[in-house]
Design a protein around this motif. Sequence first.
Motif, PDB file in Angstrom:
ATOM      1  N   MET A   1     -39.437  12.517  13.574  1.00  9.55           N
ATOM      2  CA  MET A   1     -38.852  11.258  13.987  1.00  9.55           C
ATOM      3  C   MET A   1     -37.336  11.389  13.887  1.00  9.55           C
ATOM      4  O   MET A   1     -36.820  11.890  12.919  1.00  9.55           O
ATOM      5  CB  MET A   1     -39.386  10.136  13.102  1.00  9.55           C
ATOM      6  CG  MET A   1     -38.719   8.833  13.263  1.00  9.55           C
ATOM      7  SD  MET A   1     -39.483   7.451  14.122  1.00  9.55           S
ATOM      8  CE  MET A   1     -41.065   7.907  14.646  1.00  9.55           C
ATOM      9  N   GLU A   2     -36.655  10.939  14.887  1.00 12.26           N
ATOM     10  CA  GLU A   2     -35.199  11.070  14.903  1.00 12.26           C
ATOM     11  C   GLU A   2     -34.511   9.883  14.245  1.00 12.26           C
ATOM     12  O   GLU A   2     -35.099   8.825  14.045  1.00 12.26           O
ATOM     13  CB  GLU A   2     -34.702  11.237  16.333  1.00 12.26           C
ATOM     14  CG  GLU A   2     -34.856   9.995  17.178  1.00 12.26           C
ATOM     15  CD  GLU A   2     -34.384  10.219  18.604  1.00 12.26           C
ATOM     16  OE1 GLU A   2     -33.346   9.655  18.964  1.00 12.26           O
ATOM     17  OE2 GLU A   2     -35.070  10.950  19.324  1.00 12.26           O
ATOM     18  N   TYR A   3     -33.262  10.107  13.897  1.00  9.38           N
ATOM     19  CA  TYR A   3     -32.423   9.030  13.359  1.00  9.38           C
ATOM     20  C   TYR A   3     -31.889   8.212  14.535  1.00  9.38           C
ATOM     21  O   TYR A   3     -31.423   8.763  15.523  1.00  9.38           O
ATOM     22  CB  TYR A   3     -31.251   9.613  12.571  1.00  9.38           C
ATOM     23  CG  TYR A   3     -31.632  10.074  11.195  1.00  9.38           C
ATOM     24  CD1 TYR A   3     -31.504   9.230  10.106  1.00  9.38           C
ATOM     25  CD2 TYR A   3     -32.121  11.349  10.979  1.00  9.38           C
ATOM     26  CE1 TYR A   3     -31.845   9.645   8.832  1.00  9.38           C
ATOM     27  CE2 TYR A   3     -32.465  11.775   9.710  1.00  9.38           C
ATOM     28  CZ  TYR A   3     -32.326  10.919   8.638  1.00  9.38           C
ATOM     29  OH  TYR A   3     -32.664  11.331   7.381  1.00  9.38           O
ATOM     30  N   ILE A   4     -31.950   6.904  14.397  1.00 10.61           N
ATOM     31  CA  ILE A   4     -31.465   5.979  15.418  1.00 10.61           C
ATOM     32  C   ILE A   4     -30.244   5.258  14.848  1.00 10.61           C
ATOM     33  O   ILE A   4     -30.289   4.739  13.727  1.00 10.61           O
ATOM     34  CB  ILE A   4     -32.544   4.932  15.782  1.00 10.61           C
ATOM     35  CG1 ILE A   4     -33.848   5.603  16.178  1.00 10.61           C
ATOM     36  CG2 ILE A   4     -32.042   3.979  16.856  1.00 10.61           C
ATOM     37  CD1 ILE A   4     -33.782   6.440  17.421  1.00 10.61           C
ATOM     38  N   LYS A  21     -30.937   5.235  10.994  1.00  9.00           N
ATOM     39  CA  LYS A  21     -32.187   5.083  10.258  1.00  9.00           C
ATOM     40  C   LYS A  21     -33.286   5.923  10.893  1.00  9.00           C
ATOM     41  O   LYS A  21     -33.388   5.999  12.115  1.00  9.00           O
ATOM     42  CB  LYS A  21     -32.609   3.621  10.241  1.00  9.00           C
ATOM     43  CG  LYS A  21     -33.857   3.359   9.447  1.00  9.00           C
ATOM     44  CD  LYS A  21     -34.203   1.885   9.434  1.00  9.00           C
ATOM     45  CE  LYS A  21     -35.456   1.663   8.601  1.00  9.00           C
ATOM     46  NZ  LYS A  21     -35.874   0.276   8.594  1.00  9.00           N
ATOM     47  N   SER A  22     -34.092   6.525  10.010  1.00  9.22           N
ATOM     48  CA  SER A  22     -35.289   7.233  10.434  1.00  9.22           C
ATOM     49  C   SER A  22     -36.455   6.618   9.676  1.00  9.22           C
ATOM     50  O   SER A  22     -36.351   6.401   8.465  1.00  9.22           O
ATOM     51  CB  SER A  22     -35.185   8.726  10.098  1.00  9.22           C
ATOM     52  OG  SER A  22     -36.441   9.351  10.218  1.00  9.22           O
ATOM     53  N   GLU A  23     -37.545   6.355  10.351  1.00  3.38           N
ATOM     54  CA  GLU A  23     -38.698   5.749   9.678  1.00  3.38           C
ATOM     55  C   GLU A  23     -39.226   6.658   8.572  1.00  3.38           C
ATOM     56  O   GLU A  23     -39.676   6.181   7.550  1.00  3.38           O
ATOM     57  CB  GLU A  23     -39.786   5.448  10.699  1.00  3.38           C
ATOM     58  CG  GLU A  23     -39.312   4.473  11.743  1.00  3.38           C
ATOM     59  CD  GLU A  23     -40.265   3.335  11.948  1.00  3.38           C
ATOM     60  OE1 GLU A  23     -41.346   3.340  11.364  1.00  3.38           O
ATOM     61  OE2 GLU A  23     -39.902   2.436  12.718  1.00  3.38           O
ATOM     62  N   GLU A  24     -39.174   7.974   8.770  1.00  2.00           N
ATOM     63  CA  GLU A  24     -39.696   8.918   7.790  1.00  2.00           C
ATOM     64  C   GLU A  24     -38.699   9.260   6.689  1.00  2.00           C
ATOM     65  O   GLU A  24     -39.078   9.477   5.550  1.00  2.00           O
ATOM     66  CB  GLU A  24     -40.106  10.224   8.477  1.00  2.00           C
ATOM     67  CG  GLU A  24     -41.210  10.079   9.478  1.00  2.00           C
ATOM     68  CD  GLU A  24     -41.445  11.357  10.249  1.00  2.00           C
ATOM     69  OE1 GLU A  24     -40.545  12.218  10.300  1.00  2.00           O
ATOM     70  OE2 GLU A  24     -42.540  11.490  10.824  1.00  2.00           O
ATOM     71  N   LYS A  25     -37.433   9.338   7.032  1.00  2.00           N
ATOM     72  CA  LYS A  25     -36.440   9.895   6.116  1.00  2.00           C
ATOM     73  C   LYS A  25     -35.467   8.885   5.534  1.00  2.00           C
ATOM     74  O   LYS A  25     -34.670   9.222   4.678  1.00  2.00           O
ATOM     75  CB  LYS A  25     -35.675  11.001   6.829  1.00  2.00           C
ATOM     76  CG  LYS A  25     -36.592  12.118   7.267  1.00  2.00           C
ATOM     77  CD  LYS A  25     -35.891  13.101   8.152  1.00  2.00           C
ATOM     78  CE  LYS A  25     -36.877  14.139   8.624  1.00  2.00           C
ATOM     79  NZ  LYS A  25     -36.485  14.803   9.819  1.00  2.00           N
ATOM     80  N   TYR A  28     -29.096   7.028   6.766  1.00  2.00           N
ATOM     81  CA  TYR A  28     -27.997   7.996   6.715  1.00  2.00           C
ATOM     82  C   TYR A  28     -26.713   7.221   6.934  1.00  2.00           C
ATOM     83  O   TYR A  28     -26.617   6.409   7.862  1.00  2.00           O
ATOM     84  CB  TYR A  28     -28.154   9.061   7.807  1.00  2.00           C
ATOM     85  CG  TYR A  28     -26.902   9.865   8.004  1.00  2.00           C
ATOM     86  CD1 TYR A  28     -26.536  10.851   7.100  1.00  2.00           C
ATOM     87  CD2 TYR A  28     -26.056   9.620   9.082  1.00  2.00           C
ATOM     88  CE1 TYR A  28     -25.379  11.580   7.271  1.00  2.00           C
ATOM     89  CE2 TYR A  28     -24.893  10.349   9.258  1.00  2.00           C
ATOM     90  CZ  TYR A  28     -24.561  11.319   8.341  1.00  2.00           C
ATOM     91  OH  TYR A  28     -23.411  12.034   8.492  1.00  2.00           O
ATOM     92  N   ASP A  42     -27.943  12.313  14.903  1.00  2.00           N
ATOM     93  CA  ASP A  42     -29.260  12.799  14.500  1.00  2.00           C
ATOM     94  C   ASP A  42     -29.152  14.189  13.873  1.00  2.00           C
ATOM     95  O   ASP A  42     -29.740  14.442  12.812  1.00  2.00           O
ATOM     96  CB  ASP A  42     -30.208  12.827  15.702  1.00  2.00           C
ATOM     97  CG  ASP A  42     -31.602  13.252  15.326  1.00  2.00           C
ATOM     98  OD1 ASP A  42     -32.198  12.625  14.414  1.00  2.00           O
ATOM     99  OD2 ASP A  42     -32.116  14.211  15.928  1.00  2.00           O
ATOM    100  N   ARG A  46     -30.003  14.944   9.947  1.00  2.29           N
ATOM    101  CA  ARG A  46     -31.066  15.895   9.596  1.00  2.29           C
ATOM    102  C   ARG A  46     -30.546  16.980   8.653  1.00  2.29           C
ATOM    103  O   ARG A  46     -31.234  17.366   7.707  1.00  2.29           O
ATOM    104  CB  ARG A  46     -31.654  16.528  10.855  1.00  2.29           C
ATOM    105  CG  ARG A  46     -32.529  15.588  11.642  1.00  2.29           C
ATOM    106  CD  ARG A  46     -32.972  16.250  12.951  1.00  2.29           C
ATOM    107  NE  ARG A  46     -33.693  15.335  13.790  1.00  2.29           N
ATOM    108  CZ  ARG A  46     -35.019  15.220  13.811  1.00  2.29           C
ATOM    109  NH1 ARG A  46     -35.752  15.968  13.038  1.00  2.29           N
ATOM    110  NH2 ARG A  46     -35.603  14.355  14.616  1.00  2.29           N
TER     111      ARG A  46
END
Length: 73
Positions: A1-4, A21-25, A28, A42, A46
């Motif tokens: 999942m990417e950062y938005i 924001k990333s749903e998994e991570k 940032y 992104d 990451r």
Amino acid sequence: MEYIIKYKEKRPAGDWLITAKSEEKGLYHGTFDYEPTSTQVDERARRAFAEKIKFKEWEAAEAARIAEEEEQE
């Protein structure tokens, strides 16, 4: 999942404050000297997440080493 990108602001100093924001991570927060694209944000987010994971792994290994040394004493 990417950062938005959720928040992007050009500050008076000329740099850009970014929150992504990333749903998994998770979140940032970072600054850029230029207006970044979503791909640039992104990629940097990451890398920061990977460094955080490496640090946590090192921290756990160091704690295990210290516990082992204390056990041997």
